[in-house]
Write an enzyme that holds these catalytic residues in place. Structure first.
Site, mmCIF file in Angstrom:
data_model
loop_
_atom_site.group_PDB
_atom_site.id
_atom_site.type_symbol
_atom_site.label_atom_id
_atom_site.label_comp_id
_atom_site.label_asym_id
_atom_site.label_seq_id
_atom_site.Cartn_x
_atom_site.Cartn_y
_atom_site.Cartn_z
ATOM 1 C CE1 TYR A 92 -42.445 -13.880 4.641
ATOM 2 C CE2 TYR A 92 -42.775 -16.244 4.817
ATOM 3 C CZ TYR A 92 -42.112 -15.093 5.212
ATOM 4 O OH TYR A 92 -41.137 -15.168 6.178
ATOM 5 C CE LYS A 120 -44.584 -15.822 7.893
ATOM 6 N NZ LYS A 120 -43.229 -15.866 8.384
ATOM 7 C CD GLU A 180 -39.028 -11.636 14.735
ATOM 8 O OE1 GLU A 180 -39.907 -12.499 14.887
ATOM 9 O OE2 GLU A 180 -39.153 -10.663 13.967
ATOM 10 C CG LEU A 224 -44.183 -12.788 12.191
ATOM 11 C CD1 LEU A 224 -44.732 -11.844 11.123
ATOM 12 C CD2 LEU A 224 -43.788 -14.104 11.559
HETATM 13 N N1 PDD Z 1 -41.148 -17.836 9.539
HETATM 14 N N2 PDD Z 1 -40.253 -14.667 13.384
HETATM 15 C C1 PDD Z 1 -39.823 -14.689 12.115
HETATM 16 C C2 PDD Z 1 -38.898 -13.609 11.656
HETATM 17 C C3 PDD Z 1 -40.259 -15.698 11.223
HETATM 18 O O1 PDD Z 1 -39.842 -15.685 9.951
HETATM 19 C C4 PDD Z 1 -41.129 -16.716 11.711
HETATM 20 C C5 PDD Z 1 -41.631 -17.828 10.836
HETATM 21 C C6 PDD Z 1 -41.535 -16.676 13.057
HETATM 22 C C7 PDD Z 1 -42.475 -17.690 13.636
HETATM 23 O O2 PDD Z 1 -43.794 -17.486 13.224
HETATM 24 P P1 PDD Z 1 -44.851 -18.695 13.148
HETATM 25 O O3 PDD Z 1 -44.864 -19.342 14.463
HETATM 26 O O4 PDD Z 1 -46.121 -18.017 12.834
HETATM 27 O O5 PDD Z 1 -44.360 -19.617 12.060
HETATM 28 C C8 PDD Z 1 -41.093 -15.624 13.853
HETATM 29 C C9 PDD Z 1 -41.557 -18.798 8.538
HETATM 30 C C10 PDD Z 1 -41.709 -20.181 9.014
HETATM 31 C C11 PDD Z 1 -40.641 -18.657 7.323
HETATM 32 O O6 PDD Z 1 -40.349 -17.522 6.983
HETATM 33 O O7 PDD Z 1 -40.249 -19.656 6.741
#
Ligand code: PDD
Length: 279
Positions: free
Chosen positions: A33, A147, A179, A203
Site C-alpha cells: 500500500y 510497505k 523507526e 521503511l
Molecule cells: N506510514 N515508517 C513507517 C513504519 C510508516 O508506516 C510510515 C508511513 C513511515 C513514513 O513514510 P512516508 O514519509 O513515506 O509517509 C515510516 C503511513 C503514513 C501509514 O501507514 O499510514
C-alpha cells in the site's frame, strides 16, 4: 462531499466500495500500500510514492496494474470527484481473489483499491508542544522496507503507545532504534541529524528523504547510521517524520524528557523548511 472509493477501475462512494472475503489481502495480508497526502489539493511527491509502490509490489512478485501516468490520472480523477480541500489518498494492491491456499494462485488478478478521504491535519498546537513516545521491542519481520499491509506489529505498538498516553511507539531492534510505528525517527546530537540507514529494518520514508535533503541544504550535517537506544535517550532532540506527522518533535520518551523537554531548534528549523517546501 462524500469520501471516494475505487475498486478495480471503478470509482464509487466509499461506503459502496467492497472486495471479496477471499481477497488475499484480507486473508493473508498479501499486498502492499501507499498513503499520499495533498498540499494545496495536489498529491505530494506522487512519483516517489508510486516508485515505492512498484518496489514493494516487485518484492512480492505482484505486477503493477497501471503505469506512472495512469496512477497520476486515477488519483487526479479521485481528487476531482471528492472535492476536499486536502485529501489523504490510500492505495492498496493485493494478489487478488482466490480459494485460500498459501502459495500464489494461478491466474489471479490483483485487486486495486483506492480511498480518498478528507485530510485532517494534526493540530498546530501538537507540533508546537511536541509529543510523547514510548520505546518497544521491534517484533516486525525482516523486510520492513516493503510497505506491506501486514501491519499487526505496528497496530499493536501504536495501541500500546495510545494506552500509555503517548503519540508514537519507537521500535528498537537488537539495541538499535529502527523507526516509529507510523513514522521515521531522527535524533539530533551536537547539531547533527542522525537516523537509521535505509535497508530492510526501516521503511524508506518519502518524508525522511525530503527532510534529509532539507537538512543538507541548511548546512546541517546528516548521518545515516545505526542509532543505539542510549543515543536516543541522550539526544539533544528527537523528531518523527512521515506523511501524516510531517516533522514532529518528540519531547518525552518512556516518561523522561528529551533534551530540555521542549521542541528543539533543529526540529523547529526543519519543520519550517518543510512547510516552505510543501507549499
Ligand atoms: N506510514 N515508517 C513507517 C513504519 C510508516 O508506516 C510510515 C508511513 C513511515 C513514513 O513514510 P512516508 O514519509 O513515506 O509517509 C515510516 C503511513 C503514513 C501509514 O501507514 O499510514
Amino acid at each position: 462531499m462524500p469520501a471516494i472509493g475505487f475498486v478495480n477501475g471503478t470509482f464509487m462512494p466509499l461506503e459502496q466500495a467492497t472486495v471479496s472475503v477471499e481477497d488475499r489481502g484480507y486473508q493473508f495480508g498479501d499486498g502492499v500500500y501507499e498513503v499520499i497526502r495533498t498540499y494545496g489539493g495536489t498529491p505530494f511527491r506522487m512519483e516517489a510514492h508510486v516508485a515505492r509502490l512498484e518496489r514493494s509490489a516487485k518484492a512480492l512478485g505482484l505486477p503493477m496494474p497501471y503505469s506512472n501516468r495512469e496512477w497520476g490520472e486515477l488519483v487526479a480523477e479521485g481528487l476531482k470527484r471528492a472535492e476536499f480541500a486536502e485529501s489523504k489518498v490510500y492505495i492498496q494492491l493485493t494478489r487478488g481473489v482466490a480459494p485460500r491456499d498459501h502459495a500464489f494462485p494461478a491466474g489471479s488478478r490483483p485487486t486495486v483499491v483506492m480511498t480518498i478521504r478528507e485530510l485532517r491535519p494534526l493540530a498546530r498546537a501538537i507540533g508546537e508542544a511536541g509529543v510523547e513516545a514510548i520505546t518497544l521491542d521491534d517484533i516486525r519481520w525482516g523486510r520492513c522496507d516493503i510497505k506491506s499491509v501486514n501491519l499487526l506489529a505496528n497496530v499493536l505498538a501504536r495501541q500500546r503507545a495510545k494506552e500509555a498516553g503517548a503519540f508514537e511507539a519507537i521500535f528498537v531492534r537488537d539495541g538499535t532504534v529502527t523507526e516509529g510505528s507510523v513514522s521515521n525517527v531522527m535524533i539530533v546530537k551536537a547539531g547533527r541529524v542522525i537516523t537509521a540507514p535505509e535497508g530492510p529494518r526501516i521503511l524508506s520514508g518519502v518524508t525522511r528523504s525530503l527532510v534529509l535533503d532539507l537538512a543538507r541544504k541548511e548546512g546541517i550535517p546528516v548521518e545515516e547510521r545505526t542509532v543505539v537506544l542510549e543515543e536516543l535517550r541522550h539526544a539533544d532532540e528527537v523528531f518523527l517524520c512521515g506523511t501524516t506527522v510531517e516533522v514532529l518533535p518528540v519531547v518525552r520518551i518512556d516518561g523522561r524528557d528529551v533534551g530540555t523537554g521542549k521542541p528543539g531548534p533543529v526540529a523547529a528549523r526543519l519543520s519550517e523548511r518543510f512547510k516552505q517546501a510543501v507549499t
